[in-house]
Design an enzyme around this catalytic site. Structure first.
Site, mmCIF file in Angstrom:
data_model
loop_
_atom_site.group_PDB
_atom_site.id
_atom_site.type_symbol
_atom_site.label_atom_id
_atom_site.label_comp_id
_atom_site.label_asym_id
_atom_site.label_seq_id
_atom_site.Cartn_x
_atom_site.Cartn_y
_atom_site.Cartn_z
ATOM 1 N N SER A 52 42.403 40.129 46.477
ATOM 2 C CA SER A 52 41.631 39.713 45.301
ATOM 3 C C SER A 52 42.485 39.430 44.072
ATOM 4 O O SER A 52 42.008 38.790 43.136
ATOM 5 C CB SER A 52 40.574 40.763 44.960
ATOM 6 O OG SER A 52 41.170 41.892 44.365
ATOM 7 N N LYS A 93 41.995 44.937 38.908
ATOM 8 C CA LYS A 93 41.488 43.647 38.416
ATOM 9 C C LYS A 93 42.125 43.351 37.062
ATOM 10 O O LYS A 93 42.770 44.188 36.455
ATOM 11 C CB LYS A 93 39.961 43.666 38.249
ATOM 12 C CG LYS A 93 39.173 44.047 39.488
ATOM 13 C CD LYS A 93 39.229 43.000 40.569
ATOM 14 C CE LYS A 93 38.500 43.488 41.826
ATOM 15 N NZ LYS A 93 38.764 42.654 42.982
#
Length: 196
Positions: A52, A93
């Site tokens: 990701s 993230k």
């Protein structure tokens, strides 16, 4: 007449051995306490699990996460952070929006508070997506980020479970900032330095 000198020498050696053992035990206890404090409050290792954050972080890379930094300041836009996504799982993230921000993507362009924002860390993936005739980031928003919360996204926008799916995250769930990639050795770098 009996000679007692060997016994006396043995008695003199025993306290030295006991003292040496005591010193080693103290040093070991201090090392364990320091390791606990460092791990709990200062730094922690983290393993990237998944794609990701590609192309900027790769699956199975190992990082050092600085925990102490957020005792003194709050995460800022573009920083890469680790946070508790669930009770037993942490995510890594990038911070896109902070409390009070309005976040939106239109035509593959990020807008924060209605102003276009450049994302140089996405250039490689954006080019690839555009060559395939698709946007890297699908349109969404506007989303208003509540005070005390963060809006986060993975750099691999088409393959990231982030605030678009799980919502904003509260500051108290942030573990720390991803500051050093230390493994593999030939990939050693400071991932947050590239955005400053």
């Amino acid at each position: 007449m009996e000679n007692h000198e060997p016994v006396q020498e043995e008695e003199e050696r025993n306290p030295k051995k006991k003292n040496e053992l005591w010193e080693w035990l103290k040093a070991l206890a201090i090392a364990i306490i320091l390791a606990f404090v460092i791990r709990s409050f200062l730094f922690a290792p983290f393993v990237v699990d998944g794609t990701s954050m590609m192309p900027n972080l790769h699956d199975r890379e190992r990082l050092i996460v600085t925990k102490l930094i957020y005792f003194f300041e709050q995460p800022t836009r573009e920083e890469i952070i680790v946070f508790h996504a669930t009770e037993d799982r942490d995510y890594i993230k990038r911070v896109i929006g902070v409390g009070g921000d309005k976040v939106e993507v239109r035509d593959d362009q990020l807008y924060i508070n209605d102003k276009p924002v450049e994302e140089p860390y996405l250039a490689q993936y954006k080019e690839k997506a555009h060559a395939e005739g698709v946007p890297l980031t699908a349109d969404f928003g506007p989303i208003n980020v509540p005070k005390g919360e963060l809006f986060v996204m993975g750099d691999n926008r088409r393959n990231s479970k982030d605030s678009r799916a799980i919502g904003t995250i509260s500051l108290d769930r942030v573990v720390g900032r991803a500051d050093v990639v230390f493994w593999p050795l030939d990939e050693f770098r400071f991932p947050n330095k590239t955005v400053k």
